[in-house]
Structures are given as C-alpha cells and as structure tokens.
Write an enzyme that holds these catalytic residues in place. Structure first.
Site, short mmCIF file in Angstrom:
data_model
loop_
_atom_site.label_atom_id
_atom_site.label_comp_id
_atom_site.label_asym_id
_atom_site.label_seq_id
_atom_site.Cartn_x
_atom_site.Cartn_y
_atom_site.Cartn_z
CE1 TYR A 181 -4.29 1.43 0.35
CE2 TYR A 181 -3.20 2.97 1.84
CZ TYR A 181 -4.28 2.62 1.07
OH TYR A 181 -5.37 3.46 1.01
CG ASN A 232 -14.81 2.12 4.42
OD1 ASN A 232 -14.03 2.03 3.48
ND2 ASN A 232 -14.82 1.27 5.43
CG ASN A 251 -21.50 -6.51 -1.83
OD1 ASN A 251 -21.05 -6.12 -2.91
ND2 ASN A 251 -21.12 -7.64 -1.27
N GLY A 309 -10.76 1.92 -6.14
CA GLY A 309 -10.29 0.59 -5.75
C GLY A 309 -10.15 -0.27 -6.99
CB VAL A 366 -16.90 2.68 -0.19
CG1 VAL A 366 -17.15 3.89 -1.10
CG2 VAL A 366 -15.65 2.92 0.64
#
Length: 362
Positions: free
Chosen positions: A90, A174, A200, A299, A203
């Site tokens: 990350y 989120n 789902n 994402g 976010v």
C-alpha cells in the site's frame, strides 16, 4: 473491529497458531499472571499478517507535551487496506516507533482508523478536554493500540452524542470516501442517477445511504452468488438502505440489460459512475454513462486492469478520475475536515444514514 480500551488485564502471549476470517486476523493467545495496562499490535517487517504481527506491552504514557494529547483508544476497525499496509503493498506507510520494543528496535503499530477518548492534554490546547472523543486524520498513525500520544493537528474532535463508538471509529475512511465522491466531482441534484460496482462494500453501502438522503437515485452492481436466495437477500438489504435498483454483474453482461437500464432511467443520462472493481465489469458499467459523464475509481478489487474503449472518450467525452481519501485530507483545511465530519455525523443522528457497522472482535 478491535476493542482497544486499556484496562487491568493479563499479559497476552502469542501461540504459534492462527486463523483467518475474511480480512480479519484472529490470533491465538494464552495468559500469564503478569499485569499490564497498555498493549499494541506491531510488526517489524512487512509480510503476511499472520506471520509478522505480534502483541507487545508498554508502560503508561508520560504527561503530554505542549500541543499534544494522550488518548485511549475505544475501538479500532480492521480495513482491507490495513492488511495491504502490513503486507507492504500500500502506498501509505506508518512511521516507526522505537519505544515499544524491549530492545528499542523500530516497530510499526498497525491500524489506520479508530476512535479514542482524551485522557489528558498538554499546554496550548483549549478545544479538547478529558473524555472528549477524537478520530485520527493523519494516515497510518497506528490505532491498534491501547493508548498513545497524538499531535493536536492529527486528530479531530467528534461530538459523541447520538453516536456509538463503532460509528465514530469508522468515520474517517469509508464514509468520507463515499461522501466526497458524491459531492466533489459532479454537482448532483435530486432525481439524478449514479451507477456503482462493489455496491455491497462498506463504501458502496455508504454511497447508497448518502445518495438516498439527497434524493439521488442509484443503480448498484454486485457479484452473483452460487445460491440464488443469497443474491435476492443481498438485493433486498441494499434496497432497504435506499438503493433504487440492484443488479448482478451477470445481469450487466446480458445484452438485454441495456433495455432494462433505459427503462429504469427513462432515458436520462447518468453523469457519475463509481468503480472499486476494475476489469470487464467496469468496462460494461462505463458504457452505461451518458455524455460528459465522470468515472471515479477508488479501488481495484478484481486486480484486473481498467480497460475502456476509446469511443467513450471521443463520442461521449468521458472523464476519468482516481480518488484516495488520504489525498483529500492532505489537500483540505481543518475547517473543511470538520465540516465533512459534522455532515456525516448529522446524517447518522438524523436517521438518514446508519453507515455500516463492522463485526466486533473483543
């Protein structure tokens, strides 16, 4: 969710066995009779969390220096990005601490998000007092810890009235991502449409609730499930949150879906698409967007590259953006951060959004 509040308890020592549940790592512990107040979940090198994480104890904090505060963490979430940080894949990384290991070697405290209660404040701080709640706004501060000293610039005060600790602990990643993507790219009006995949996800569910509170309608895509009842149950859950329509990626891939989509929107152009998946499903979803629309990627859960036909850019003037909440915090003033936080907590208190509360891990 890790319950991190410090208390008198037994020292925890690690067994060699581990088990995993989704992205939540559950480690086996045994207890001794040594008493402690403070613990932290740390690692000294990147790798598989089940191999590199360990629990350490440390002494009580000294009095806070000027412009700092000592805080006690109440709850700290486990987000998928936390696992990526530990793995070393990350882009945002924590700063090392040298005061938590027995030999003063550098370790990293895991965790990015959480709510803490103020224990004491240093000189020069007038807007915080004992027992106030604060959330972290500096990335990768290390929140899987009983308590720590924080700079006043790295936290925001949260009014705890009408909020649970779980709500407050999940306010900085989120929900702000959802809110900012809905407000910073396109000026949406009541009756406008938004499409999104990964509906789902935490976010995605926040997007549904925040959009519904503004009268903005959403078309939401989810993965198909092996058991049809599970699909229908998930669709019903998302609609109960405020989703206008929900479809699976298999339905999106069907040639007949465009006619269904047109009947839903009554021919009105969709100006905003939100992508956290990538790959073919995003290509298909982008094809549903209208002229001068915007596709925001935050994402890439499929780990497949984002591939878009050139025709969308030439003939529909599509604009693509990337969104990272960490960058948003870096670019905004303290007042802007506070305003966003007050808006989100106002939605929760007003019953217009419950956000998504994660499963607790004691």
């Amino acid at each position: 969710m890790i319950r991190t509040a410090a208390s008198r308890r037994h020292v925890l020592h690690l067994h060699h066995g581990y088990s995993t549940a989704g992205s939540c790592i559950v480690r086996a512990f045994r207890t001794s009779t040594v008493r402690l107040d403070q613990r932290a979940i740390v690692y000294s090198k990147n790798g598989d969390p089940s191999s590199v994480l360990s629990a350490v104890s440390f002494p009580d904090l000294p009095p806070p220096a000027p412009r700092t505060a000592n805080v006690r963490f109440l709850l700290s979430p486990i987000n998928p990005a936390d696992i990526n940080v530990i793995e070393g894949v990350y882009p945002s990384r924590p700063s090392p601490s040298t005061d938590l290991s027995s030999d003063a070697s550098a370790v990293f405290v895991a965790g990015n998000e959480g709510v803490a209660e103020v224990l004491s404040v240093g000189n020069g701080i007038t807007h915080l007092k004992e027992k106030d709640w604060v959330v972290m706004t500096k990335p990768q501060m290390g929140t899987w810890v009983s308590s720590r000293n924080v700079r006043i610039e790295d936290v925001l005060k949260v009014d705890s009235s009408g909020l649970s600790a779980a709500h407050a602990a999940t306010l900085t990643v989120n929900s702000p991502t959802a809110y900012n993507m809905l407000h910073d790219v396109v000026q949406l009006k009541e009756g406008d449409w938004v499409v999104q995949n990964g509906a789902n996800s935490a976010v995605g569910q926040a997007v549904i609730q925040i959009a519904a509170s503004k009268g903005v309608r959403t078309i939401n895509f989810i993965r198909d499930r092996q058991v049809r009842d599970n699909v229908e149950s998930l669709k019903s859950h998302l609609k109960a949150l405020g989703a206008t329509h929900v479809a699976t990626y298999d339905e999106l891939s069907d040639r007949a879906f465009k006619a269904t989509f047109a009947s839903w929107t009554q021919g009105k152009d969709v100006q905003l698409g939100l992508n956290c998946v990538g790959g073919k499903t995003t290509t298909l979803m982008a094809g549903l967007l209208g002229e001068n629309a915007h596709l925001v990627s935050y994402g890439a859960m499929s780990k497949d590259p984002l591939s878009l036909p050139t025709s969308l850019f030439i003939f529909k003037n599509l604009t693509c953006h990337g969104f990272w909440q960490t960058r948003w915090y870096d670019q905004k003033t303290l007042d802007e951060r506070l305003q966003m936080m007050q808006t989100l907590t106002g939605l929760i208190r007003g019953g217009k959004a419950c956000m998504i509360l994660p499963m607790g891990v004691p």
